[in-house]
Design a protein around this motif. Structure first.
Motif, PDB file in Angstrom:
ATOM      1  N   VAL A 223       0.821  -1.213   0.000  1.00  0.00           N
ATOM      2  CA  VAL A 223       0.000   0.000   0.000  1.00  0.00           C
ATOM      3  C   VAL A 223       0.853   1.260   0.000  1.00  0.00           C
ATOM      4  CG1 VAL A 223      -1.596   1.375   1.403  1.00  0.00           C
ATOM      5  CG2 VAL A 223      -2.068  -1.046   0.983  1.00  0.00           C
ATOM      6  N   ALA A 224       1.892   1.296   0.798  1.00  0.00           N
ATOM      7  CA  ALA A 224       2.717   2.509   0.898  1.00  0.00           C
ATOM      8  C   ALA A 224       3.307   2.871  -0.458  1.00  0.00           C
ATOM      9  CB  ALA A 224       3.824   2.310   1.930  1.00  0.00           C
ATOM     10  N   ALA A 225       3.770   1.885  -1.213  1.00  0.00           N
ATOM     11  CA  ALA A 225       4.364   2.158  -2.525  1.00  0.00           C
ATOM     12  C   ALA A 225       3.319   2.700  -3.484  1.00  0.00           C
ATOM     13  CB  ALA A 225       4.995   0.886  -3.085  1.00  0.00           C
ATOM     14  N   VAL A 226       2.085   2.196  -3.384  1.00  0.00           N
ATOM     15  CA  VAL A 226       1.014   2.711  -4.242  1.00  0.00           C
ATOM     16  C   VAL A 226       0.713   4.166  -3.895  1.00  0.00           C
ATOM     17  CG1 VAL A 226      -1.418   2.496  -4.849  1.00  0.00           C
ATOM     18  CG2 VAL A 226      -0.009   0.443  -4.642  1.00  0.00           C
ATOM     19  N   LEU A 227       0.562   4.474  -2.624  1.00  0.00           N
ATOM     20  CA  LEU A 227       0.213   5.834  -2.225  1.00  0.00           C
ATOM     21  C   LEU A 227       1.291   6.837  -2.610  1.00  0.00           C
ATOM     22  CD1 LEU A 227      -1.403   5.275   1.298  1.00  0.00           C
ATOM     23  CD2 LEU A 227      -2.561   5.763  -0.864  1.00  0.00           C
ATOM     24  N   GLU A 228       2.525   6.396  -2.650  1.00  0.00           N
ATOM     25  CA  GLU A 228       3.618   7.303  -3.029  1.00  0.00           C
ATOM     26  C   GLU A 228       3.467   7.833  -4.453  1.00  0.00           C
ATOM     27  OE1 GLU A 228       7.196   5.170  -2.373  1.00  0.00           O
ATOM     28  OE2 GLU A 228       7.131   5.366  -0.176  1.00  0.00           O
ATOM     29  N   ARG A 229       2.722   7.152  -5.304  1.00  0.00           N
ATOM     30  CA  ARG A 229       2.542   7.597  -6.687  1.00  0.00           C
ATOM     31  C   ARG A 229       1.517   8.722  -6.807  1.00  0.00           C
ATOM     32  NH1 ARG A 229       1.665   1.676  -7.852  1.00  0.00           N
ATOM     33  NH2 ARG A 229       3.750   0.752  -7.794  1.00  0.00           N
ATOM     34  N   PHE A 230       0.850   9.065  -5.700  1.00  0.00           N
ATOM     35  CA  PHE A 230      -0.214  10.075  -5.731  1.00  0.00           C
ATOM     36  C   PHE A 230       0.195  11.243  -4.853  1.00  0.00           C
ATOM     37  CE2 PHE A 230      -2.082   5.976  -6.665  1.00  0.00           C
ATOM     38  CZ  PHE A 230      -2.947   6.230  -7.722  1.00  0.00           C
ATOM     39  N   ASP A 231       0.997  12.128  -5.424  1.00  0.00           N
ATOM     40  CA  ASP A 231       1.625  13.210  -4.675  1.00  0.00           C
ATOM     41  C   ASP A 231       0.602  14.067  -3.932  1.00  0.00           C
ATOM     42  OD1 ASP A 231       4.021  14.955  -4.136  1.00  0.00           O
ATOM     43  OD2 ASP A 231       2.736  16.405  -5.162  1.00  0.00           O
ATOM     44  N   GLY A 232       0.718  14.096  -2.610  1.00  0.00           N
ATOM     45  CA  GLY A 232      -0.082  14.995  -1.796  1.00  0.00           C
ATOM     46  C   GLY A 232      -1.543  14.630  -1.635  1.00  0.00           C
ATOM     47  N   CYS A 233      -1.981  13.482  -2.130  1.00  0.00           N
ATOM     48  CA  CYS A 233      -3.391  13.123  -2.039  1.00  0.00           C
ATOM     49  C   CYS A 233      -3.734  12.716  -0.614  1.00  0.00           C
ATOM     50  CB  CYS A 233      -3.725  11.983  -2.996  1.00  0.00           C
ATOM     51  SG  CYS A 233      -3.615  12.454  -4.751  1.00  0.00           S
ATOM     52  N   ARG A 234      -4.784  13.320  -0.068  1.00  0.00           N
ATOM     53  CA  ARG A 234      -5.210  13.043   1.299  1.00  0.00           C
ATOM     54  C   ARG A 234      -6.495  12.222   1.340  1.00  0.00           C
ATOM     55  NH1 ARG A 234      -2.247  12.318   4.567  1.00  0.00           N
ATOM     56  NH2 ARG A 234      -3.630  12.958   6.264  1.00  0.00           N
ATOM     57  N   THR A 235      -6.958  11.788   0.180  1.00  0.00           N
ATOM     58  CA  THR A 235      -8.100  10.885   0.076  1.00  0.00           C
ATOM     59  C   THR A 235      -7.655   9.672  -0.717  1.00  0.00           C
ATOM     60  OG1 THR A 235      -9.717  12.700   0.094  1.00  0.00           O
ATOM     61  CG2 THR A 235     -10.450  10.605  -0.816  1.00  0.00           C
ATOM     62  N   ALA A 236      -8.100   8.482  -0.299  1.00  0.00           N
ATOM     63  CA  ALA A 236      -7.750   7.264  -1.019  1.00  0.00           C
ATOM     64  C   ALA A 236      -8.999   6.419  -1.247  1.00  0.00           C
ATOM     65  CB  ALA A 236      -6.712   6.449  -0.252  1.00  0.00           C
TER      66      ALA A 236
ATOM     67  N   GLY B 220      -7.012  11.996   7.037  1.00  0.00           N
ATOM     68  CA  GLY B 220      -7.203  11.570   5.656  1.00  0.00           C
ATOM     69  C   GLY B 220      -8.597  11.002   5.455  1.00  0.00           C
ATOM     70  N   ARG B 221      -9.005  10.923   4.207  1.00  0.00           N
ATOM     71  CA  ARG B 221     -10.313  10.363   3.876  1.00  0.00           C
ATOM     72  C   ARG B 221     -10.112   9.038   3.152  1.00  0.00           C
ATOM     73  NH1 ARG B 221     -14.289  15.310   1.843  1.00  0.00           N
ATOM     74  NH2 ARG B 221     -14.082  16.607   3.729  1.00  0.00           N
ATOM     75  N   VAL B 222     -10.942   8.056   3.525  1.00  0.00           N
ATOM     76  CA  VAL B 222     -10.831   6.721   2.942  1.00  0.00           C
ATOM     77  C   VAL B 222     -12.204   6.286   2.447  1.00  0.00           C
ATOM     78  CG1 VAL B 222     -10.179   4.316   3.319  1.00  0.00           C
ATOM     79  CG2 VAL B 222      -8.948   6.144   4.520  1.00  0.00           C
ATOM     80  N   ARG B 223     -12.259   5.849   1.210  1.00  0.00           N
ATOM     81  CA  ARG B 223     -13.482   5.302   0.624  1.00  0.00           C
ATOM     82  C   ARG B 223     -13.154   3.942   0.027  1.00  0.00           C
ATOM     83  NH1 ARG B 223     -13.282   9.907  -4.155  1.00  0.00           N
ATOM     84  NH2 ARG B 223     -13.568  11.226  -2.319  1.00  0.00           N
ATOM     85  N   VAL B 224     -14.142   3.069  -0.113  1.00  0.00           N
ATOM     86  CA  VAL B 224     -13.890   1.752  -0.693  1.00  0.00           C
ATOM     87  C   VAL B 224     -14.819   1.540  -1.879  1.00  0.00           C
ATOM     88  CG1 VAL B 224     -13.105   0.770   1.493  1.00  0.00           C
ATOM     89  CG2 VAL B 224     -15.511   0.505   0.824  1.00  0.00           C
ATOM     90  N   ASP B 225     -14.363   0.715  -2.821  1.00  0.00           N
ATOM     91  CA  ASP B 225     -15.111   0.441  -4.045  1.00  0.00           C
ATOM     92  C   ASP B 225     -15.204  -1.065  -4.244  1.00  0.00           C
ATOM     93  OD1 ASP B 225     -16.260   0.366  -6.544  1.00  0.00           O
ATOM     94  OD2 ASP B 225     -14.580   1.294  -7.599  1.00  0.00           O
ATOM     95  N   ALA B 226     -16.440  -1.601  -4.221  1.00  0.00           N
ATOM     96  CA  ALA B 226     -16.663  -3.042  -4.375  1.00  0.00           C
ATOM     97  C   ALA B 226     -17.112  -3.419  -5.775  1.00  0.00           C
ATOM     98  CB  ALA B 226     -17.692  -3.528  -3.359  1.00  0.00           C
ATOM     99  N   ASN B 227     -17.329  -2.435  -6.660  1.00  0.00           N
ATOM    100  CA  ASN B 227     -17.763  -2.717  -8.036  1.00  0.00           C
ATOM    101  C   ASN B 227     -18.979  -3.644  -8.086  1.00  0.00           C
ATOM    102  OD1 ASN B 227     -14.394  -2.462  -8.729  1.00  0.00           O
ATOM    103  ND2 ASN B 227     -15.856  -1.230  -9.862  1.00  0.00           N
ATOM    104  N   GLY B 228     -19.902  -3.466  -7.133  1.00  0.00           N
ATOM    105  CA  GLY B 228     -21.153  -4.216  -7.157  1.00  0.00           C
ATOM    106  C   GLY B 228     -21.029  -5.677  -6.797  1.00  0.00           C
TER     107      GLY B 228
ATOM    108  N   LEU C 184      -0.710  13.378 -16.908  1.00  0.00           N
ATOM    109  CA  LEU C 184      -1.526  14.157 -15.979  1.00  0.00           C
ATOM    110  C   LEU C 184      -1.629  13.424 -14.645  1.00  0.00           C
ATOM    111  CD1 LEU C 184      -4.401  15.540 -18.242  1.00  0.00           C
ATOM    112  CD2 LEU C 184      -2.157  16.507 -17.713  1.00  0.00           C
ATOM    113  N   ARG C 185      -0.665  13.703 -13.786  1.00  0.00           N
ATOM    114  CA  ARG C 185      -0.611  13.127 -12.454  1.00  0.00           C
ATOM    115  C   ARG C 185      -0.763  14.237 -11.426  1.00  0.00           C
ATOM    116  NH1 ARG C 185       4.718   9.421 -13.713  1.00  0.00           N
ATOM    117  NH2 ARG C 185       3.687   7.875 -15.038  1.00  0.00           N
ATOM    118  N   PRO C 186      -1.373  13.931 -10.282  1.00  0.00           N
ATOM    119  CA  PRO C 186      -1.605  14.982  -9.287  1.00  0.00           C
ATOM    120  C   PRO C 186      -0.320  15.538  -8.705  1.00  0.00           C
ATOM    121  CG  PRO C 186      -2.182  12.818  -8.409  1.00  0.00           C
ATOM    122  CD  PRO C 186      -1.910  12.634  -9.859  1.00  0.00           C
ATOM    123  N   ARG C 187      -0.356  16.799  -8.400  1.00  0.00           N
ATOM    124  CA  ARG C 187       0.703  17.477  -7.684  1.00  0.00           C
ATOM    125  C   ARG C 187       0.065  18.161  -6.477  1.00  0.00           C
ATOM    126  NH1 ARG C 187       2.983  14.560 -10.342  1.00  0.00           N
ATOM    127  NH2 ARG C 187       4.606  14.862 -11.934  1.00  0.00           N
ATOM    128  N   ALA C 188       0.602  17.883  -5.291  1.00  0.00           N
ATOM    129  CA  ALA C 188       0.030  18.424  -4.055  1.00  0.00           C
ATOM    130  C   ALA C 188      -1.449  18.087  -3.950  1.00  0.00           C
ATOM    131  CB  ALA C 188       0.254  19.929  -3.963  1.00  0.00           C
TER     132      ALA C 188
END
Length: 331
Positions: A91-104, A133-141, A283-287
């Motif tokens: 998980v940590a390696a995945v989150l590192e790809r989303f610069d500054g994102c406080r929602t997952a 931080g904000r956390v949401r989950v997606d079960a795709n139905g 187009l990747r997020p910054r901050a």
């Protein structure tokens, strides 16, 4: 305007992008990017979609490339990180790809995995984002109502923002909302597939089946069509991607920047899940944000490294032609 088929085929580039991790059961994302008089558009319906459904994706791509952009009301769009159904240790390696994102947004209910796997993964996301931080989950139905209720109860300690498409049908979503209220589980229900795959995307609001709607440009036929759906639903909106290249992400950002209200971070940071992209500057997020002024700068010469092979070129061009025929018949 729908260009004629020859013009569309001449403008089409079929690409194949390897994924960093398996996502939605795929490891390579194929797409067609279209160069038109107003820039670039994307046609990338998933391979299992029939032509009637896929034709809406072509309409969205044509709109982006052949029509002027819509007006925007904001200059930046907040973006969430997207965490596939990876082991908690990744998980940590995945989150590192989303610069500054406080929602997952965390993928759950993956085939072959258990609720225990989901709980551990979500718990790790919460630990890394911290209490603010904000956390949401997606079960795709993928859950039944009973499964979704059990999952919501198990995940409640992690203070979820919402459950995205926990069940497949509108009736199930409505039943789940009532069951959550009876059980005292305070979490919102968001509709995704019930919007983008529905014959009438407005039924979700009319049925009282969701608290939030997830809107995606391509499945709804373009930015303008998605704006109409968002307005008519009358519910809070999250703009998300359909595992788009930077070209499709630019359309999602255009939609998010045009909405009158944008209370949630948007799922438009998924380019980071690709090893390569079609844009010179992906187009990747910054901050934690994407600029609404950002454009998907694509030059045909740079596409050479990501072009699909001859067989897939033919497959996608044949599909594009069939979807063009569907749109022509509708018009």
């Amino acid at each position: 305007m729908l260009p004629d088929l020859d013009a569309l085929l001449a403008a089409a580039h079929v690409v194949s992008l390897p994924m960093r991790v398996r996502f939605r059961s795929i490891t390579t994302r194929e797409a067609v990017v279209l160069q038109g008089p107003h820039g670039w558009g994307e046609f990338s319906p998933f391979v299992e979609y029939d032509d009637a459904e896929a034709a809406r994706w072509l309409a969205a791509g044509v709109e982006s490339a052949w029509s002027p952009p819509v007006s925007r009301v904001r200059d930046a769009v907040p973006v969430n990180a997207t965490v596939p159904a990876v082991p908690a240790a990744d998980v940590a390696a995945v989150l590192e790809r989303f610069d500054g994102c406080r929602t997952a947004k965390v993928k759950v209910a993956e085939p072959g995995q258990s609720l225990a796997d989901d709980v551990v993964r979500v718990g790790e996301v919460r630990r890394l984002l911290g209490p603010t931080g904000r956390v949401r989950v997606d079960a795709n139905g993928a859950w039944s109502v009973d499964d979704a209720l059990r999952a919501a109860q198990a995940l409640a300690p992690y203070d979820l923002e919402y459950l995205e498409q926990p069940c497949a049908t509108l009736d199930e979503l409505g039943e789940l909302r009532r069951a959550l209220a009876r059980s005292g589980v305070d979490v919102l229900v968001a509709a995704d597939e019930s919007i983008r795959k529905a014959d009438d995307p407005l039924k979700v609001a009319a049925a009282g089946s969701a608290d939030v709607v997830v809107v995606k440009v391509a499945p709804l036929g373009g930015v303008r069509a998605a704006l109409e759906v968002a307005e008519a639903c009358g519910l809070p909106v999250v703009v998300s991607s359909a595992l788009d290249t930077s070209v499709g992400i630019a359309a999602g950002v255009a939609l998010a920047a045009a909405l009158p209200d944008l209370p949630y971070a948007c799922g438009l940071g998924t380019v980071g899940l690709f090893e390569r992209d079609v844009a010179s500057t992906p187009l990747r997020p910054r901050a934690g944000e994407l600029s609404a002024a950002a454009a998907s700068a694509v030059h045909p010469d740079q596409l050479a490294d990501v072009l699909a092979g001859p067989e897939r070129q033919r497959w996608w061009r044949d599909r594009l032609a069939r979807c063009h025929a569907v749109l022509s018949a509708r018009s």
